[in-house]
Design a protein around this motif. Structure first.
Motif, PDB file in Angstrom:
ATOM      1  N   THR A  55       0.839  -1.206   0.000  1.00  0.00           N
ATOM      2  CA  THR A  55       0.000   0.000   0.000  1.00  0.00           C
ATOM      3  C   THR A  55       0.872   1.253   0.000  1.00  0.00           C
ATOM      4  O   THR A  55       0.552   2.238  -0.653  1.00  0.00           O
ATOM      5  CB  THR A  55      -0.928   0.064   1.223  1.00  0.00           C
ATOM      6  OG1 THR A  55      -0.140  -0.132   2.395  1.00  0.00           O
ATOM      7  CG2 THR A  55      -2.010  -0.964   1.172  1.00  0.00           C
ATOM      8  N   LEU A  56       1.989   1.210   0.727  1.00  0.00           N
ATOM      9  CA  LEU A  56       2.878   2.382   0.748  1.00  0.00           C
ATOM     10  C   LEU A  56       3.484   2.613  -0.630  1.00  0.00           C
ATOM     11  O   LEU A  56       3.638   3.757  -1.062  1.00  0.00           O
ATOM     12  CB  LEU A  56       3.988   2.177   1.783  1.00  0.00           C
ATOM     13  CG  LEU A  56       3.533   2.235   3.237  1.00  0.00           C
ATOM     14  CD1 LEU A  56       4.706   1.950   4.164  1.00  0.00           C
ATOM     15  CD2 LEU A  56       2.943   3.601   3.560  1.00  0.00           C
ATOM     16  N   LEU A  57       3.815   1.516  -1.328  1.00  0.00           N
ATOM     17  CA  LEU A  57       4.432   1.652  -2.651  1.00  0.00           C
ATOM     18  C   LEU A  57       3.443   2.245  -3.659  1.00  0.00           C
ATOM     19  O   LEU A  57       3.807   3.099  -4.458  1.00  0.00           O
ATOM     20  CB  LEU A  57       4.916   0.296  -3.147  1.00  0.00           C
ATOM     21  CG  LEU A  57       6.304  -0.140  -2.703  1.00  0.00           C
ATOM     22  CD1 LEU A  57       6.681  -1.450  -3.368  1.00  0.00           C
ATOM     23  CD2 LEU A  57       7.338   0.927  -3.041  1.00  0.00           C
ATOM     24  N   PHE A  58       2.179   1.761  -3.623  1.00  0.00           N
ATOM     25  CA  PHE A  58       1.217   2.219  -4.630  1.00  0.00           C
ATOM     26  C   PHE A  58       0.623   3.583  -4.276  1.00  0.00           C
ATOM     27  O   PHE A  58       0.441   4.426  -5.117  1.00  0.00           O
ATOM     28  CB  PHE A  58       0.098   1.191  -4.803  1.00  0.00           C
ATOM     29  CG  PHE A  58       0.524   0.048  -5.664  1.00  0.00           C
ATOM     30  CD1 PHE A  58       0.538   0.186  -7.042  1.00  0.00           C
ATOM     31  CD2 PHE A  58       0.940  -1.144  -5.103  1.00  0.00           C
ATOM     32  CE1 PHE A  58       0.935  -0.863  -7.846  1.00  0.00           C
ATOM     33  CE2 PHE A  58       1.351  -2.199  -5.904  1.00  0.00           C
ATOM     34  CZ  PHE A  58       1.346  -2.050  -7.274  1.00  0.00           C
ATOM     35  N   PHE A  59       0.299   3.751  -2.976  1.00  0.00           N
ATOM     36  CA  PHE A  59      -0.256   5.004  -2.477  1.00  0.00           C
ATOM     37  C   PHE A  59      -1.440   5.472  -3.306  1.00  0.00           C
ATOM     38  O   PHE A  59      -1.499   6.595  -3.807  1.00  0.00           O
ATOM     39  CB  PHE A  59       0.816   6.097  -2.419  1.00  0.00           C
ATOM     40  CG  PHE A  59       0.723   6.860  -1.153  1.00  0.00           C
ATOM     41  CD1 PHE A  59       1.231   6.331   0.027  1.00  0.00           C
ATOM     42  CD2 PHE A  59       0.081   8.079  -1.103  1.00  0.00           C
ATOM     43  CE1 PHE A  59       1.119   7.015   1.214  1.00  0.00           C
ATOM     44  CE2 PHE A  59      -0.042   8.769   0.090  1.00  0.00           C
ATOM     45  CZ  PHE A  59       0.484   8.244   1.249  1.00  0.00           C
ATOM     46  N   ASN A  60      -2.411   4.543  -3.463  1.00  0.00           N
ATOM     47  CA  ASN A  60      -3.599   4.848  -4.250  1.00  0.00           C
ATOM     48  C   ASN A  60      -4.762   4.277  -3.458  1.00  0.00           C
ATOM     49  O   ASN A  60      -4.719   3.127  -3.020  1.00  0.00           O
ATOM     50  CB  ASN A  60      -3.426   4.178  -5.620  1.00  0.00           C
ATOM     51  CG  ASN A  60      -4.678   4.187  -6.458  1.00  0.00           C
ATOM     52  OD1 ASN A  60      -5.787   3.988  -5.949  1.00  0.00           O
ATOM     53  ND2 ASN A  60      -4.511   4.391  -7.736  1.00  0.00           N
ATOM     54  N   LEU A  61      -5.790   5.084  -3.221  1.00  0.00           N
ATOM     55  CA  LEU A  61      -6.851   4.689  -2.286  1.00  0.00           C
ATOM     56  C   LEU A  61      -7.525   3.393  -2.724  1.00  0.00           C
ATOM     57  O   LEU A  61      -7.769   2.503  -1.910  1.00  0.00           O
ATOM     58  CB  LEU A  61      -7.887   5.816  -2.181  1.00  0.00           C
ATOM     59  CG  LEU A  61      -8.876   5.622  -1.033  1.00  0.00           C
ATOM     60  CD1 LEU A  61      -8.192   5.681   0.314  1.00  0.00           C
ATOM     61  CD2 LEU A  61     -10.012   6.619  -1.118  1.00  0.00           C
ATOM     62  N   LEU A  62      -7.808   3.262  -4.035  1.00  0.00           N
ATOM     63  CA  LEU A  62      -8.509   2.077  -4.532  1.00  0.00           C
ATOM     64  C   LEU A  62      -7.665   0.824  -4.309  1.00  0.00           C
ATOM     65  O   LEU A  62      -8.155  -0.207  -3.825  1.00  0.00           O
ATOM     66  CB  LEU A  62      -8.822   2.249  -6.022  1.00  0.00           C
ATOM     67  CG  LEU A  62      -9.846   1.269  -6.566  1.00  0.00           C
ATOM     68  CD1 LEU A  62     -11.194   1.473  -5.891  1.00  0.00           C
ATOM     69  CD2 LEU A  62      -9.974   1.420  -8.070  1.00  0.00           C
ATOM     70  N   VAL A  63      -6.348   0.930  -4.648  1.00  0.00           N
ATOM     71  CA  VAL A  63      -5.449  -0.209  -4.454  1.00  0.00           C
ATOM     72  C   VAL A  63      -5.369  -0.557  -2.974  1.00  0.00           C
ATOM     73  O   VAL A  63      -5.414  -1.729  -2.578  1.00  0.00           O
ATOM     74  CB  VAL A  63      -4.050   0.113  -5.016  1.00  0.00           C
ATOM     75  CG1 VAL A  63      -3.082  -1.015  -4.699  1.00  0.00           C
ATOM     76  CG2 VAL A  63      -4.128   0.331  -6.509  1.00  0.00           C
ATOM     77  N   MET A  64      -5.275   0.486  -2.121  1.00  0.00           N
ATOM     78  CA  MET A  64      -5.198   0.270  -0.671  1.00  0.00           C
ATOM     79  C   MET A  64      -6.412  -0.505  -0.177  1.00  0.00           C
ATOM     80  O   MET A  64      -6.287  -1.470   0.579  1.00  0.00           O
ATOM     81  CB  MET A  64      -5.132   1.604   0.065  1.00  0.00           C
ATOM     82  CG  MET A  64      -3.778   2.255   0.065  1.00  0.00           C
ATOM     83  SD  MET A  64      -3.899   3.820   0.960  1.00  0.00           S
ATOM     84  CE  MET A  64      -2.224   4.383   0.826  1.00  0.00           C
ATOM     85  N   LEU A  65      -7.601  -0.075  -0.618  1.00  0.00           N
ATOM     86  CA  LEU A  65      -8.825  -0.740  -0.162  1.00  0.00           C
ATOM     87  C   LEU A  65      -8.863  -2.182  -0.646  1.00  0.00           C
ATOM     88  O   LEU A  65      -9.258  -3.085   0.097  1.00  0.00           O
ATOM     89  CB  LEU A  65     -10.051   0.020  -0.676  1.00  0.00           C
ATOM     90  CG  LEU A  65     -10.349   1.312   0.078  1.00  0.00           C
ATOM     91  CD1 LEU A  65     -11.525   2.047  -0.558  1.00  0.00           C
ATOM     92  CD2 LEU A  65     -10.633   1.038   1.545  1.00  0.00           C
ATOM     93  N   LYS A  66      -8.429  -2.416  -1.891  1.00  0.00           N
ATOM     94  CA  LYS A  66      -8.416  -3.786  -2.416  1.00  0.00           C
ATOM     95  C   LYS A  66      -7.474  -4.661  -1.603  1.00  0.00           C
ATOM     96  O   LYS A  66      -7.819  -5.787  -1.231  1.00  0.00           O
ATOM     97  CB  LYS A  66      -7.982  -3.784  -3.886  1.00  0.00           C
ATOM     98  CG  LYS A  66      -9.096  -3.480  -4.856  1.00  0.00           C
ATOM     99  CD  LYS A  66      -8.601  -3.586  -6.281  1.00  0.00           C
ATOM    100  CE  LYS A  66      -9.665  -3.156  -7.265  1.00  0.00           C
ATOM    101  NZ  LYS A  66      -9.133  -3.033  -8.636  1.00  0.00           N
ATOM    102  N   LEU A  67      -6.271  -4.146  -1.293  1.00  0.00           N
ATOM    103  CA  LEU A  67      -5.309  -4.934  -0.527  1.00  0.00           C
ATOM    104  C   LEU A  67      -5.839  -5.203   0.882  1.00  0.00           C
ATOM    105  O   LEU A  67      -5.690  -6.306   1.413  1.00  0.00           O
ATOM    106  CB  LEU A  67      -3.959  -4.209  -0.463  1.00  0.00           C
ATOM    107  CG  LEU A  67      -3.212  -4.125  -1.794  1.00  0.00           C
ATOM    108  CD1 LEU A  67      -1.946  -3.298  -1.643  1.00  0.00           C
ATOM    109  CD2 LEU A  67      -2.848  -5.509  -2.305  1.00  0.00           C
TER     110      LEU A  67
END
Lengths: 104, 308
Positions: A55-67
């Motif tokens: 999540t820190l690497l992508f730093f994108n809300l949608l990706v964070m929620l998926k992870l």
């Protein structure tokens, strides 16, 4: 940006340490119940730290929620599967100790 | 990354060898599941996420569940010792692998491939995702036959003999019940999402069908584990109800109805009118998803003995 990369890397490495420890426990522990104990550490904390790093690497809300969703689902399934395996192992344990009592 | 790839390639060969050459059947099944998981990683590394999804859901997940269910019905734990003939036959895959390697080295570089052809016609195919365009439009014929093969597998399983009663263990507590109440609707939802997503991103009928089949199988297992032998097997009866069995054929029927319509309208057999291609593909995929899910679940649950 650079600092975030380092922290992310650290999180992934910590996660991998938990995975290695869990695998080691799975291979080295002597009975089913303690092996389950080792396995849950890898599933919960290991995956948790790896996904935190992601999540820190992508730093994108949608990706964070998926992870986060993946983590929660894996934890729920891991807990349920451990419960089923644990019941089976416990029954076998009882069965074994009963048959040992019979031999005495 | 080359080190990761090499490690992956080495591990997958070792796991495959272990799966084939161990005499412990349970170990063989577990190795098969591990092989499927590693193979899906290989597909990810080859930039083929569609195949990776299908491999992990069907190859590792459902095939693994089928093998475990089979193992629980077999009354043996070890395979017979490999004969000398079986050991000698090892030379065949080695020769085949060698021949494949040699032919790979002699390929034209860069390989011409069909990707230009696929991408040039994608606007007419009805979908944006090239893999779905190939599976449901350009090569729809192949996909229709894959559905027929699923029916064939079910017929072959029936021909092997009567489906035995389930040998599951009865479990205490309600953990599994609450788990299935959470997971079954979620699996159905994700199946719908994966199906819809197939139009423009990795996904489609096979992946969605596998997810839906998993929902059926999970509900079936939970029912069995909670109720034990006194189980009325509602899920199994639902799957084998004659009206639901029509849905088993739905995918194949949808393909042939649309295919014949294409022939009559002058687009050739299995050709779609470009204006309606998107809607037709979606209709076929929905029917195919139910067919795949129901047949895969039926393979797992079996017909069972009659409780009436």
């Amino acid at each position: 940006m650079f600092l975030i990369d380092i922290v992310a890397l650290l999180m992934v490495v910590i996660g991998l340490v938990f995975f290695v420890a869990g695998t080691l426990g799975l291979l080295r522990f002597t009975d089913d119940l303690t092996r389950l104990h080792a396995l849950t550490k890898a599933d919960n904390l290991g995956l948790g730290f790896v996904l935190l790093g992601m999540t820190l690497l992508f730093f994108n809300l949608l990706v964070m929620l998926k992870l986060l969703l993946i983590w929660v689902l894996v934890i729920i399934s891991a807990a349920t599967v451990s419960h089923v395996i644990g019941q089976r192992a416990y029954k076998q344990l009882l069965h074994r100790s009963e048959s040992q009592d019979d031999h005495r | 990354m080359i080190i990761v790839d090499l490690l992956l390639a080495l591990t997958i060969v070792l796991v495959a060898a272990r799966c084939l050459y161990t005499s412990n059947l349970a170990e063989s099944v577990v190795m098969f599941i591990v092989f499927g998981l590693l193979l899906s990683l290989v597909w990810v590394r080859l930039y083929a996420p569609d195949t990776a999804l299908a491999e992990v859901a069907i190859g590792a997940g459902l095939a693994g569940a089928l093998l475990l269910a089979t193992l629980s019905q077999l009354h043996l734990t070890h395979a017979a010792k490999a004969t000398a003939m079986a050991r000698i036959s090892l030379i065949i895959p080695v020769l085949l692998g060698g021949a494949l390697g040699v032919s790979l080295l002699s390929l034209v570089q860069p390989a011409p491939g069909l990707s230009d052809l696929v991408m040039n016609n994608i606007t007419q195919s009805g979908v944006e995702h090239p893999v779905t365009a190939v599976l449901l439009n350009y090569r729809a014929w192949d996909t229709a036959l894959e559905l027929a093969i699923l029916m064939w597998a079910w017929a072959a399983q029936r021909a092997l003999g009567p489906n035995l009663a389930w040998h599951g263990v009865r479990l205490q507590g309600l953990v599994l019940v609450y788990f299935s109440r959470l997971m079954v609707p979620l699996l159905a939802l994700v199946a719908g999402y994966v199906l819809w997503q197939g139009a423009y991103a990795p996904g489609g009928a096979f992946q969605a069908g596998a997810l839906l089949a998993t929902a059926f199988i999970l509900a079936f297992i939970v029912q069995q584990a909670q109720l034990g032998q006194a189980n009325p097997a509602v899920i199994r009866r639902f799957i084998h109800h004659w009206a639901v069995k029509l849905l088993w054929l739905g995918g194949l029927l949808a393909f042939f109805v649309v295919g014949l319509a294409g022939l009559l309208l002058g687009y050739g057999f299995m050709g779609y009118a470009p204006a309606y291609a998107g809607a037709l593909i979606l209709a076929i995929e929905i029917a195919a998803t139910f067919s795949i899910a129901l047949i895969l679940a039926a393979l797992f649950t079996g017909e069972g003995r009659r409780y009436e």
